[in-house]
Motif scaffolding. Sequence first.
Motif, short mmCIF file in Angstrom:
data_model
loop_
_atom_site.label_atom_id
_atom_site.label_comp_id
_atom_site.label_asym_id
_atom_site.label_seq_id
_atom_site.Cartn_x
_atom_site.Cartn_y
_atom_site.Cartn_z
N UNK A 1 -30.83 23.22 -2.57
CA UNK A 1 -31.80 24.31 -2.59
C UNK A 1 -31.97 24.87 -1.17
N UNK A 2 -32.18 26.15 -1.07
CA UNK A 2 -32.28 26.80 0.23
C UNK A 2 -33.40 26.22 1.09
N UNK A 3 -34.46 25.71 0.49
CA UNK A 3 -35.52 25.09 1.26
C UNK A 3 -35.02 23.90 2.07
N UNK A 4 -33.96 23.25 1.61
CA UNK A 4 -33.37 22.12 2.33
C UNK A 4 -32.45 22.55 3.46
N UNK A 5 -32.06 23.80 3.46
CA UNK A 5 -31.12 24.32 4.45
C UNK A 5 -31.83 24.71 5.75
N UNK A 6 -33.12 24.80 5.71
CA UNK A 6 -33.94 25.21 6.85
C UNK A 6 -33.54 24.46 8.13
N UNK A 7 -33.13 25.21 9.16
CA UNK A 7 -32.75 24.68 10.48
C UNK A 7 -31.59 23.68 10.44
N UNK A 8 -30.68 23.82 9.50
CA UNK A 8 -29.53 22.92 9.44
C UNK A 8 -28.25 23.70 9.72
N UNK A 9 -27.14 22.97 9.78
CA UNK A 9 -25.82 23.56 10.03
C UNK A 9 -25.00 23.54 8.75
N UNK A 10 -24.42 24.69 8.41
CA UNK A 10 -23.55 24.82 7.24
C UNK A 10 -22.22 25.41 7.71
N UNK A 11 -21.13 24.78 7.28
CA UNK A 11 -19.79 25.30 7.57
C UNK A 11 -19.05 25.53 6.27
N UNK A 12 -18.42 26.69 6.17
CA UNK A 12 -17.52 26.97 5.07
C UNK A 12 -16.11 27.07 5.65
N UNK A 13 -15.12 27.21 4.80
CA UNK A 13 -13.76 27.31 5.31
C UNK A 13 -13.60 28.50 6.25
N UNK A 14 -14.36 29.56 6.01
CA UNK A 14 -14.28 30.74 6.87
C UNK A 14 -14.62 30.40 8.32
N UNK A 15 -15.39 29.37 8.54
CA UNK A 15 -15.74 28.94 9.89
C UNK A 15 -14.59 28.29 10.63
N UNK A 16 -13.51 27.98 9.94
CA UNK A 16 -12.35 27.35 10.56
C UNK A 16 -11.18 28.32 10.72
N UNK A 17 -11.43 29.59 10.44
CA UNK A 17 -10.39 30.61 10.55
C UNK A 17 -9.78 30.60 11.95
N UNK A 18 -8.46 30.66 12.02
CA UNK A 18 -7.71 30.69 13.28
C UNK A 18 -7.93 29.46 14.16
N UNK A 19 -8.11 28.30 13.53
CA UNK A 19 -8.24 27.07 14.29
C UNK A 19 -6.98 26.23 14.10
N UNK A 20 -6.66 25.37 15.07
CA UNK A 20 -5.45 24.54 14.94
C UNK A 20 -5.45 23.67 13.69
N UNK A 21 -6.60 23.14 13.30
CA UNK A 21 -6.64 22.25 12.14
C UNK A 21 -6.30 23.01 10.85
N UNK A 22 -6.85 24.19 10.68
CA UNK A 22 -6.54 24.98 9.48
C UNK A 22 -5.09 25.43 9.50
N UNK A 23 -4.63 25.88 10.66
CA UNK A 23 -3.22 26.30 10.77
C UNK A 23 -2.28 25.15 10.43
N UNK A 24 -2.60 23.93 10.88
CA UNK A 24 -1.76 22.76 10.59
C UNK A 24 -1.73 22.46 9.09
N UNK A 25 -2.89 22.52 8.46
CA UNK A 25 -2.96 22.25 7.01
C UNK A 25 -2.12 23.28 6.25
N UNK A 26 -2.30 24.54 6.57
CA UNK A 26 -1.55 25.59 5.87
C UNK A 26 -0.06 25.45 6.09
N UNK A 27 0.35 25.08 7.31
CA UNK A 27 1.77 24.89 7.60
C UNK A 27 2.35 23.72 6.80
#
Length: 156
Positions: free
Chosen positions: A62-88
Amino acid sequence: MIIPFTLNHQQVYVDVDQDRRLSSILREVFGIVGTQSCCQSGHCGSCLVIWENKIANSCLIPMGSVLYTDVMTLEGFKNTPILDSILLVFHQNNITLCPYCQFARILSIINLLHETSKVTETDILETIETVRCSCTNYDALQDCIANLTLIKENYD
């Protein structure tokens, strides 16, 4: 309720009911459509995000639990070495994932590689099982993840 939180390394604010689920807010408010919203019960795993450095089903948060926390989706890893390695490695091994599971599956692998210092076969199997989809061969997927753990130091 105005809810501030960090999304993919950026501070964001959203004015929503605190009972709304993170998965729907990511899609409807922020346009992050890679995070699916399928079963709404946490069973399929297609809605995975990294929430407070742990993999989580966003359809259960629930969004009430998200208050002042960190959320990462795959879009946050765009153009990173780890994502590039996985895709390769996926490309080299002819691993294709369907639109239903691809974002969650890759995000679960990123989380495994970031959070586990010495990855075991059990860790790999648990990572595969976090997303319920049979679009690809699990043995080939397991081999790809094992290969990624061997080159992990390249993107740590």
